[in-house]
Design an enzyme around this catalytic site. Structure first.
Site, PDB file in Angstrom:
ATOM      1  N   CYS A 114       0.813  -1.222   0.000  1.00 22.64           N
ATOM      2  CA  CYS A 114       0.000   0.000   0.000  1.00 22.64           C
ATOM      3  C   CYS A 114       0.842   1.267   0.000  1.00 22.64           C
ATOM      4  O   CYS A 114       0.372   2.328  -0.404  1.00 22.64           O
ATOM      5  CB  CYS A 114      -0.942  -0.002   1.199  1.00 22.64           C
ATOM      6  SG  CYS A 114      -2.170  -1.329   1.150  1.00 22.64           S
ATOM      7  N   HIS A 254      -3.553   7.311   2.013  1.00 25.72           N
ATOM      8  CA  HIS A 254      -3.937   6.025   1.437  1.00 25.72           C
ATOM      9  C   HIS A 254      -5.354   5.697   1.885  1.00 25.72           C
ATOM     10  O   HIS A 254      -5.682   5.798   3.072  1.00 25.72           O
ATOM     11  CB  HIS A 254      -2.956   4.947   1.904  1.00 25.72           C
ATOM     12  CG  HIS A 254      -3.421   3.550   1.652  1.00 25.72           C
ATOM     13  ND1 HIS A 254      -3.956   3.139   0.456  1.00 25.72           N
ATOM     14  CD2 HIS A 254      -3.431   2.457   2.471  1.00 25.72           C
ATOM     15  CE1 HIS A 254      -4.279   1.856   0.535  1.00 25.72           C
ATOM     16  NE2 HIS A 254      -3.976   1.428   1.742  1.00 25.72           N
ATOM     17  N   ASN A 284     -10.395   0.174  -1.734  1.00 21.61           N
ATOM     18  CA  ASN A 284      -8.969   0.162  -1.410  1.00 21.61           C
ATOM     19  C   ASN A 284      -8.210  -0.605  -2.488  1.00 21.61           C
ATOM     20  O   ASN A 284      -8.258  -1.826  -2.541  1.00 21.61           O
ATOM     21  CB  ASN A 284      -8.766  -0.496  -0.034  1.00 21.61           C
ATOM     22  CG  ASN A 284      -7.305  -0.606   0.362  1.00 21.61           C
ATOM     23  OD1 ASN A 284      -6.398  -0.327  -0.417  1.00 21.61           O
ATOM     24  ND2 ASN A 284      -7.058  -1.038   1.592  1.00 21.61           N
TER      25      ASN A 284
END
Length: 327
Positions: A114, A254, A284
């Site tokens: 990520c 994020h 996501n």
């Protein structure tokens, strides 16, 4: 060396298939509204059978290059942040560079989960400053093919998307990365992982199909560690830039989970209206969430010269970081 690396182009792309929460909630036996209440996600995009990682990345890169209006022969480097390359070997970046017509560009994949985009940005920023050549950073993932549809923790979160940023040389010291901070915590290595498929447990062995898919072993630990890492790195990056949170015009975290980035924003004292949020409609997509959010935000309300952005992420590894970027 007085060069900096200015953002001159942004792009993003998602697959055509929209997956609403109701579809996943029905498959997992969850009550209506369960996913949105816990994650902030309402829908996400998943790849169709013919979609490829390199295809998503190419389309996002195409949009960013057109947005930048740059001669593609000038591009010196393409960095592709991804956890789901088309193949284990070769890397996907050279194929994406070829499809984009980047005849004189190097190309490399970067696996940072990520946090991959913030690491790729730092890599590309250094390249632009050193070589006086433009670079393109693309983050892309097809995570729908890596989730375990029976595991609630991962099945409700992950999505497919790509985002891209073009960086070009600038002589303005207010452009590009003004401060950065990076962190890792290998003690939490197993919190988010795909057990099989690497050299430790290759596909040639007898393995359960579930071991080739993503698993989150302890969501509470992930939450706590991600909030701490993103908050700490953000403060350190701001300190390195000589700025305060109040100097940031837009905070682009994020999009892991709305509760995570809201907690980080609160710890930084960041006003809610300055937090860029795309998780509701995009889910996501790991490293792709920050460049996608940048592109979506720019399309809705273009970035203005002099803006200061704060980008931060944390993910599997654990690995994370934060960047303060001047527009």
């Amino acid at each position: 060396m007085n060069r900096t690396a200015r953002i001159t182009g942004l792009g993003h792309h998602v697959p055509a298939r929209t997956v609403d929460n109701a579809e996943i909630e029905a498959s997992l036996g969850l009550e209506a509204g369960w996913i949105e209440a816990r994650t902030g996600i309402r829908s996400r995009f998943w790849a169709e059978p013919g979609d490829t990682l390199s295809g998503l990345a190419t389309k996002a890169g195409e949009m960013a290059l057109q947005n930048a209006g740059i001669d593609r022969k000038q591009i010196g480097l393409l960095v592709l942040a991804t956890s789901t390359p088309d193949h284990l070997l070769p890397p996907s970046a050279p194929l994406v560079a070829h499809r984009l017509g980047l005849e004189k560009a190097g190309g490399v994949d970067l696996a940072g989960a990520c946090a991959g985009f913030v690491y790729a940005m730092a890599f590309a920023d250094g390249f632009v400053r050193l070589n006086n050549k433009p670079a393109i950073v693309i983050a892309a993932n097809i995570l729908s093919r890596r989730i375990n549809p029976a595991e609630r923790a991962s099945a409700v979160l992950f999505a497919d998307a790509a985002g891209a940023v073009v960086l070009t040389p600038s002589s303005n010291p207010a452009h590009g990365i003004l401060g950065s901070s990076f962190a890792s915590d290998g003690s939490a290595y197993g919190l988010i992982h795909i057990p099989a498929g690497g050299s430790n447990r290759p596909f040639a062995q007898e393995i359960d199909i579930a071991e080739t898919r993503m698993t989150i072993t302890n969501g509470r630990d992930v939450f706590a560690k991600a909030v701490e890492m993103m908050s700490r790195c953000s403060l350190e990056a701001l300190g390195a830039a000589g700025l305060l949170a109040s100097d940031v015009t837009r905070f682009v975290p994020h999009q892991a989970n709305a509760r995570i980035f809201n907690a980080v924003g609160k710890s930084l004292g960041m006003a809610d209206e300055r937090i860029v949020k795309t998780i509701a409609g995009y889910g996501n997509s790991s490293a792709a969430t920050i460049p996608l959010s940048l592109s979506v935000a720019h399309s809705a309300n273009p970035f203005r010269p002099g803006e200061k952005l704060l980008l931060t992420a944390a993910g599997a590894g654990l690995t994370g970081g934060a960047l303060v970027v001047g527009i």
